[in-house]
Design a protein around this motif. Structure first.
Motif, PDB file in Angstrom:
ATOM      1  N   ARG A  70      -7.294  -3.121  -3.938  1.00 32.83           N
ATOM      2  CA  ARG A  70      -6.795  -2.113  -3.810  1.00 32.83           C
ATOM      3  C   ARG A  70      -7.094  -0.734  -4.734  1.00 32.83           C
ATOM      4  O   ARG A  70      -7.609  -1.039  -6.147  1.00 32.83           O
ATOM      5  N   ASP A  71      -6.964   0.442  -4.820  1.00 36.55           N
ATOM      6  CA  ASP A  71      -7.228   1.497  -5.934  1.00 36.55           C
ATOM      7  C   ASP A  71      -6.571   1.559  -7.210  1.00 36.55           C
ATOM      8  O   ASP A  71      -7.318   1.556  -7.879  1.00 36.55           O
ATOM      9  N   GLY A 100       0.644  -1.532  -0.205  1.00 41.19           N
ATOM     10  CA  GLY A 100       0.018  -0.247   0.063  1.00 41.19           C
ATOM     11  C   GLY A 100       1.004   0.817   0.018  1.00 41.19           C
ATOM     12  O   GLY A 100       1.991   1.501  -0.423  1.00 41.19           O
ATOM     13  N   ASP A 159       5.231   5.179  -1.302  1.00 43.32           N
ATOM     14  CA  ASP A 159       5.556   6.689  -0.302  1.00 43.32           C
ATOM     15  C   ASP A 159       7.710   6.176  -0.382  1.00 43.32           C
ATOM     16  O   ASP A 159       8.160   7.117  -1.058  1.00 43.32           O
ATOM     17  N   ASP A 170     -16.800   1.889  -4.789  1.00 43.93           N
ATOM     18  CA  ASP A 170     -16.467   3.155  -4.270  1.00 43.93           C
ATOM     19  C   ASP A 170     -16.502   4.230  -4.484  1.00 43.93           C
ATOM     20  O   ASP A 170     -14.583   5.236  -4.886  1.00 43.93           O
ATOM     21  N   LYS A 197      -6.146  16.573   3.471  1.00 41.74           N
ATOM     22  CA  LYS A 197      -4.608  15.331   3.462  1.00 41.74           C
ATOM     23  C   LYS A 197      -5.055  16.708   2.046  1.00 41.74           C
ATOM     24  O   LYS A 197      -3.695  16.958   1.628  1.00 41.74           O
ATOM     25  N   ASP A 214       2.681  -1.314   6.386  1.00 39.09           N
ATOM     26  CA  ASP A 214       2.025  -1.480   6.551  1.00 39.09           C
ATOM     27  C   ASP A 214       1.854  -2.977   5.998  1.00 39.09           C
ATOM     28  O   ASP A 214       2.281  -2.749   5.086  1.00 39.09           O
ATOM     29  N   ARG A 256     -10.138  10.317  -3.936  1.00 45.11           N
ATOM     30  CA  ARG A 256      -8.543  10.071  -3.316  1.00 45.11           C
ATOM     31  C   ARG A 256      -7.059   9.843  -4.817  1.00 45.11           C
ATOM     32  O   ARG A 256      -6.653  10.666  -4.397  1.00 45.11           O
ATOM     33  N   ARG A 291      -7.082  13.430  -4.881  1.00 40.99           N
ATOM     34  CA  ARG A 291      -5.837  13.814  -3.064  1.00 40.99           C
ATOM     35  C   ARG A 291      -4.673  13.291  -3.866  1.00 40.99           C
ATOM     36  O   ARG A 291      -3.357  14.620  -3.410  1.00 40.99           O
ATOM     37  N   ASN A 313      -0.739   1.863  -5.658  1.00 41.23           N
ATOM     38  CA  ASN A 313      -1.078   1.777  -3.933  1.00 41.23           C
ATOM     39  C   ASN A 313      -1.715   0.127  -4.035  1.00 41.23           C
ATOM     40  O   ASN A 313      -1.763  -1.020  -2.946  1.00 41.23           O
TER      41      ASN A 313
END
Ligand code: ATP
Ligand code: MG
Length: 470
Positions: free
Chosen positions: A129-130, A45, A50, A181, A228, A61, A187, A190, A134
């Motif tokens: 996951r989106d 994730g 990052d 979703d 965020k 995670d 997201r 963002r 990620n």
């Protein structure tokens, strides 16, 4: 100790990205413990994303095939307090989340799933996951007989390539994923702002087509993403995408209506452009002022008439309050933001007397002064002026002089309080008493020498007499 990460070629990439990984020691120890106990363990994730981008991850995670009770057996100090398979392990004051592989099922009302099911594999877990960036993992399956784990990347959705080209792309068919979703659309915007990524064309087209679904989202979930977004180096990147995707018109229609409202500030720019410039001009470590910058002219579209925006700050404060309530903004924050919106139209002149300066401080209230001046600096920049336009440094200096002199400026510094006045004058508590105290503050601002208990009680007595004789 395990051997250092070895590329297995499973991910089909060179060593360069892997060499960037800076998995912290506690995370490696958690993975080791899971592997030794016969389980798989992966870093997944946002944290992996990052780290590869050389941005310090906010949190780390892990995903594993171990069920929550098995995770707890391996880490007896772990906490399991939810229904979603996430166990929290604390090491050196930091929390690490270890989550059992999941597949989400039962999406209801375009919101997140109503229940989750444990998945069988890391691939299952990544598929829910989106975005592809990620949906990367780094780790290994269980090691039979406790041999060495050969950690590697797992990248079934092309996340590495998208990471290199800084692209956000939905995992699977974007429209279907946004239907599951709708928050994923916000997201995307963002993450584009915080990571400085572009949104892939097909994914963006799907957001435009599905933006209406965002109406089903709870204020809290939207607010957490917006919050965020507002912390990005340049929030305007995300806010512009909110506008051009149609999401803004759904979640913040009051701001969407700024598009096309004329401003004679910067040639060829409208009110929305001005708002965005103003937001970007506020330092990222002043979130309250940034929020006030976003909302400071929200009263202009509804008050627009003959090229004027009469009392837009009054209307704007009301609209801002509505918006912040809808977003479940904590009261302490929304009170400050609304106050700044209400006060943002002050106009300092060097001719102001010291009394006028003290009156200004009393009206704005001391704790808000610095926020208000920094909002005005940003507003100046957003209007194409210099940050200090309107003699702001001089105003700041004069405010400093008055406050350092310890001159009374609010109720708290008054030599009498409500109790004194009720006792001495036999007044009942209530709004009338509050108004009397306000008048006393006004008097003391004009003449600080009056701030003495006896003097103020005398003034109050005369004031109440005149009141009754009116
Ligand atoms: P941040 O850096 O702000 O934490 P993040 O991507 O890590 O960003 P989180 O909310 O921490 O965001 O989510 C962690 C991971 O969970 C994401 O990277 C993604 O893989 C997955 N995820 C989060 N929200 C969703 C969602 N709505 N749909 C699908 N997957 C999601
Ligand atoms: Mg995260």
């Amino acid at each position: 100790m395990r051997e250092p990460p070895a590329s297995t070629g499973r991910e089909g990439l060179g060593h360069t990205l892997e060499a960037r990984l800076t998995i912290p020691e506690p995370v490696r120890e958690l993975m080791d413990a899971l592997w030794s106990a016969g389980h798989s363990a992966y870093v997944v994730g946002g944290s992996l994303r990052d780290d590869l981008l050389e941005r310090p991850p906010a949190d780390w995670d892990l995903a594993t095939d171990a069920r929550p009770d098995q995770i707890q057996a391996i880490f007896p100090d772990a906490l399991y307090e939810n229904r979603f398979g996430t166990v929290t392990v604390r090491r050196d004051g930091r929390a690490y989340e270890v989550t059992t592989f999941r597949t989400d099922v039962d999406y209801a009302d375009f919101r997140r799933p109503t229940r989750v099911e444990f998945g069988e594999s890391i691939e299952d877990d990544l598929a829910r996951r989106d975005f592809t960036v990620n949906a990367l993992a780094w780790g290994a399956e269980a090691v039979d007989g406790g041999g060495l784990a050969h950690a590697a990347f797992v990248d079934p959705h092309g996340g590495m390539a998208d990471l290199r080209s800084r692209t956000l792309r939905a995992v699977g068919a974007p429209e279907a994923r946004f239907r599951e979703d709708a928050l994923r659309m916000i997201r995307a915007v963002r993450l584009a702002a915080t990571l400085d990524f572009r949104i892939d064309d097909e994914t963006f087209a799907a957001i435009r087509g599905s933006s209406g679904l965002a109406a089903h989202l709870s204020g809290e979930r939207v607010a957490s993403e917006l919050d965020k977004l507002m912390h990005a180096a340049r929030p305007s990147i995300g806010l512009r995408l909110m506008g051009s995707s149609g999401l803004l018109a759904v979640v913040l229609p009051e701001l969407a209506s700024q598009r096309g409202v004329p401003q004679n500030k910067i040639e060829g720019e409208d009110l929305w452009d001005h708002t965005l410039r103003t937001v970007d001009a506020v330092p990222a470590d002043r979130p309250v002022v940034r929020l006030a910058a976003l909302l400071h002219d929200v009263g202009k579209p509804p008050t627009q008439a003959d090229g004027h925006f009469y009392q837009h700050e009054v209307v704007g404060a009301e609209v801002a309050e509505d918006i912040l309530r809808r977003l479940h903004t904590p009261r302490a924050v929304s009170d400050r933001v609304v106050h700044l919106v209400r006060q943002h139209m002050f106009r300092y002149e060097p001719e102001w007397t010291d009394t006028a300066i003290r009156r200004f401080i009393a009206k704005v209230r001391l704790p808000a002064i610095d926020d208000l001046l920094s909002l005005r600096e940003a507003d100046n920049v957003g209007s194409g002026l210099s940050r200090d336009a309107g003699d702001l440094p001089e105003l700041r200096g004069r405010i400093g002089t008055e406050t350092q002199a310890g001159l009374v400026l609010d109720r708290n510094a008054l030599a009498v309080d409500g109790d004194d006045l009720m006792k001495e004058l036999g007044l009942p508590p209530g709004p009338e008493l509050g108004r009397l105290i306000d008048r006393l503050v006004e008097r003391v601002i004009s003449d600080p020498a009056l701030n003495d208990r006896e003097t103020l009680i005398d003034i109050a007595r005369t004031e109440t007499l005149t009141d009754e004789s009116r």
